[in-house]
Enzyme design. Structure first.
Site, mmCIF file in Angstrom:
data_model
loop_
_atom_site.group_PDB
_atom_site.id
_atom_site.type_symbol
_atom_site.label_atom_id
_atom_site.label_comp_id
_atom_site.label_asym_id
_atom_site.label_seq_id
_atom_site.Cartn_x
_atom_site.Cartn_y
_atom_site.Cartn_z
ATOM 1 N N ASP A 276 30.045 33.787 32.936
ATOM 2 C CA ASP A 276 31.022 33.201 32.001
ATOM 3 C C ASP A 276 30.338 32.819 30.692
ATOM 4 O O ASP A 276 30.300 31.651 30.304
ATOM 5 C CB ASP A 276 31.688 31.970 32.632
ATOM 6 C CG ASP A 276 32.537 32.347 33.830
ATOM 7 O OD1 ASP A 276 33.263 33.351 33.750
ATOM 8 O OD2 ASP A 276 32.478 31.644 34.852
ATOM 9 N N LYS B 206 30.523 39.337 38.100
ATOM 10 C CA LYS B 206 31.941 39.091 37.782
ATOM 11 C C LYS B 206 32.035 38.675 36.320
ATOM 12 O O LYS B 206 31.361 37.735 35.906
ATOM 13 C CB LYS B 206 32.486 37.984 38.694
ATOM 14 C CG LYS B 206 33.917 37.581 38.414
ATOM 15 C CD LYS B 206 34.374 36.470 39.332
ATOM 16 C CE LYS B 206 34.098 35.072 38.826
ATOM 17 N NZ LYS B 206 34.832 34.645 37.644
ATOM 18 N N PHE C 147 40.281 39.064 35.813
ATOM 19 C CA PHE C 147 41.353 38.906 34.829
ATOM 20 C C PHE C 147 42.494 38.047 35.384
ATOM 21 O O PHE C 147 43.494 37.844 34.715
ATOM 22 C CB PHE C 147 41.863 40.280 34.378
ATOM 23 C CG PHE C 147 40.846 41.044 33.560
ATOM 24 C CD1 PHE C 147 39.763 40.385 32.985
ATOM 25 C CD2 PHE C 147 40.966 42.399 33.373
ATOM 26 C CE1 PHE C 147 38.821 41.084 32.227
ATOM 27 C CE2 PHE C 147 40.039 43.104 32.613
ATOM 28 C CZ PHE C 147 38.964 42.441 32.045
ATOM 29 N N LYS C 148 42.351 37.609 36.616
ATOM 30 C CA LYS C 148 43.373 36.754 37.251
ATOM 31 C C LYS C 148 44.772 37.147 36.797
ATOM 32 O O LYS C 148 45.542 36.350 36.248
ATOM 33 C CB LYS C 148 43.107 35.280 36.964
ATOM 34 C CG LYS C 148 41.828 34.790 37.624
ATOM 35 C CD LYS C 148 41.858 33.313 37.942
ATOM 36 C CE LYS C 148 40.598 32.898 38.652
ATOM 37 N NZ LYS C 148 39.373 33.082 37.851
ATOM 38 N N ASP D 30 51.113 38.463 35.811
ATOM 39 C CA ASP D 30 52.206 38.848 34.923
ATOM 40 C C ASP D 30 53.225 39.712 35.667
ATOM 41 O O ASP D 30 53.117 39.917 36.871
ATOM 42 C CB ASP D 30 51.611 39.588 33.706
ATOM 43 C CG ASP D 30 52.352 39.233 32.421
ATOM 44 O OD1 ASP D 30 53.609 39.293 32.436
ATOM 45 O OD2 ASP D 30 51.690 38.905 31.430
ATOM 46 N N ASN E 159 54.564 45.596 35.105
ATOM 47 C CA ASN E 159 54.154 46.535 34.044
ATOM 48 C C ASN E 159 52.934 46.037 33.275
ATOM 49 O O ASN E 159 52.000 46.797 33.012
ATOM 50 C CB ASN E 159 55.309 46.806 33.085
ATOM 51 C CG ASN E 159 54.945 47.890 32.093
ATOM 52 O OD1 ASN E 159 54.610 49.006 32.481
ATOM 53 N ND2 ASN E 159 54.932 47.548 30.814
ATOM 54 N N THR E 160 52.913 44.759 32.923
ATOM 55 C CA THR E 160 51.777 44.225 32.164
ATOM 56 C C THR E 160 50.523 44.210 33.034
ATOM 57 O O THR E 160 49.427 44.569 32.574
ATOM 58 C CB THR E 160 52.113 42.812 31.640
ATOM 59 O OG1 THR E 160 53.402 42.857 31.028
ATOM 60 C CG2 THR E 160 51.090 42.336 30.639
ATOM 61 N N PRO F 262 34.197 31.213 45.375
ATOM 62 C CA PRO F 262 33.625 30.507 44.220
ATOM 63 C C PRO F 262 33.621 28.998 44.472
ATOM 64 O O PRO F 262 34.229 28.526 45.442
ATOM 65 C CB PRO F 262 34.592 30.851 43.082
ATOM 66 C CG PRO F 262 35.903 31.079 43.753
ATOM 67 C CD PRO F 262 35.634 31.482 45.182
ATOM 68 N N GLY G 231 27.612 25.366 44.253
ATOM 69 C CA GLY G 231 26.649 24.816 43.286
ATOM 70 C C GLY G 231 27.298 23.774 42.395
ATOM 71 O O GLY G 231 27.649 22.686 42.867
HETATM 72 P P1 BMP Z 1 30.660 28.194 38.430
HETATM 73 O O1 BMP Z 1 29.725 28.560 39.584
HETATM 74 O O2 BMP Z 1 29.976 28.111 37.127
HETATM 75 O O3 BMP Z 1 31.505 26.987 38.744
HETATM 76 O O4 BMP Z 1 31.657 29.434 38.247
HETATM 77 C C1 BMP Z 1 32.620 29.769 39.195
HETATM 78 C C2 BMP Z 1 33.341 31.016 38.753
HETATM 79 O O5 BMP Z 1 34.354 31.336 39.704
HETATM 80 C C3 BMP Z 1 34.048 30.913 37.405
HETATM 81 O O6 BMP Z 1 34.032 32.193 36.813
HETATM 82 C C4 BMP Z 1 35.473 30.541 37.773
HETATM 83 O O7 BMP Z 1 36.392 31.014 36.801
HETATM 84 C C5 BMP Z 1 35.648 31.302 39.080
HETATM 85 N N1 BMP Z 1 36.610 30.702 40.028
HETATM 86 C C6 BMP Z 1 36.454 29.416 40.496
HETATM 87 O O8 BMP Z 1 35.519 28.713 40.144
HETATM 88 N N2 BMP Z 1 37.363 28.939 41.392
HETATM 89 C C7 BMP Z 1 38.427 29.662 41.825
HETATM 90 O O9 BMP Z 1 39.184 29.174 42.628
HETATM 91 C C8 BMP Z 1 38.581 30.962 41.349
HETATM 92 C C9 BMP Z 1 37.657 31.486 40.467
HETATM 93 O O10 BMP Z 1 37.771 32.713 40.046
#
Ligand code: BMP
Length: 212
Positions: A10, A32, A59-60, A63, A66-67, A165, A168
C-alpha cells in the site's frame, strides 16, 4: 516450502514499490496492490510489478455487474493473477467478476479485519460465503484479527483458499491465523515500514515454518 505471505504493497512511492517488489518477490507467495499504487501510477503498475511476482489486484469491486466487469477486464489485461471483489453487492455483481476474470483467481471479501466490519458485513458473512462458494470463487478474504471466525470459514469452505489480512500492525498473529485454517496471510505495514523489509519477511517465514 512455499511462503504463506502475501505482501500488501500500500505505497504511493514508485521507486520504493519497485525496489521492495524486487527484493522481496522470492520470499512471498504474491504481492497485493490496490488503490494507493494504481491511483498514483496507473493500471500499468500491475504489468510492471508482475515481472517480479504474482500480482493480486485488491480493487474490492463493489459495483453493478457491468462496471465490475470493466474493471476486472483491465486487471486481467494488465497481467494480474488474482482479483479481490466484495461479495456484499450480491451474486450478479460477483458473477460478473468471475466470468470476466477466469481463469485467474477470484477472492471474495466475506468479512473484514477492522471493527466496523462487525456493524454490517459480519451479520451476513456466512450467507455471502455460501453464495460465493456456489458461484465458484477461489478464495475468501477473512479477518486475521479473529482466528475464531477463520475456523468457521474453514469449516464451510472446503477447497476454497482463505486469505487473512490484519496480521501484525492490526494485531493479528500469523501462527494463530494459520492454525485456525488460513492458507495465506496478507501483511503490509509491518513488512514495508520495517527497517529491513527483506529480513522481516525472512524471519516471518522462518517463524511460520517452525510453528506449523
Ligand atoms: P496492513 O498489514 O498494513 O494492516 O495491511 C493490510 C492490508 O490488507 C491492506 O492492504 C488492507 O487494505 C487489506 N485488508 C485488511 O486489512 N482487512 C480486510 O478485511 C481486507 C483487506 O483487504
Amino acid at each position: 516450502m512455499e511462503s504463506k505471505i502475501i505482501l500488501a504493497l500500500d505505497l504511493t512511492d514508485y521507486q520504493k514499490s519497485i525496489y521492495i517488489s524486487k527484493i522481496i518477490s522470492g520470499e512471498v507467495y504474491a504481492i497485493k496492490i490496490g488503490y494507493p499504487l494504481v491511483l498514483s501510477h496507473g493500471i500499468r503498475i500491475v504489468k510492471e510489478l508482475s515481472r517480479y511476482s504474482k500480482i493480486i489486484c485488491d480493487f474490492k469491486l463493489a459495483d453493478i455487474p457491468n462496471t465490475n466487469r470493466i474493471i476486472a477486464k483491465l486487471a486481467k489485461e494488465n497481467g494480474a493473477m488474482g482479483i479481490i471483489s466484495h461479495a456484499f453487492p450480491g451474486s450478479d455483481s460477483l458473477k460478473a467478476v468471475i466470468d470476466e476474470f477466469k481463469p485467474g483467481d477470484i477472492y471474495a471479501v466475506v468479512e473484514m479485519s477492522h471493527e466496523g466490519s462487525l456493524e454490517y458485513i459480519q451479520k451476513h458473512s456466512m450467507e455471502m460465503a455460501r453464495m460465493a462458494i456456489d458461484l465458484g470463487v477461489d478464495g475468501f478474504i477473512v479477518p486475521g484479527t479473529r482466528p475464531e471466525r477463520i475456523k468457521l470459514y474453514r469449516e464451510i469452505s472446503g477447497r476454497i483458499k482463505l486469505l487473512a489480512p490484519g496480521i501484525g500492525t492490526q494485531g493479528g498473529d500469523p501462527v494463530e491465523a494459520l492454525r485456525a485454517g488460513a492458507d495465506y496471510l496478507i501483511i503490509g505495514r509491518s513488512i514495508y515500514e520495517s527497517d529491513n523489509p527483506l529480513l522481516t519477511v525472512k524471519k516471518l517465514n522462518e517463524r511460520i515454518n517452525e510453528n506449523l
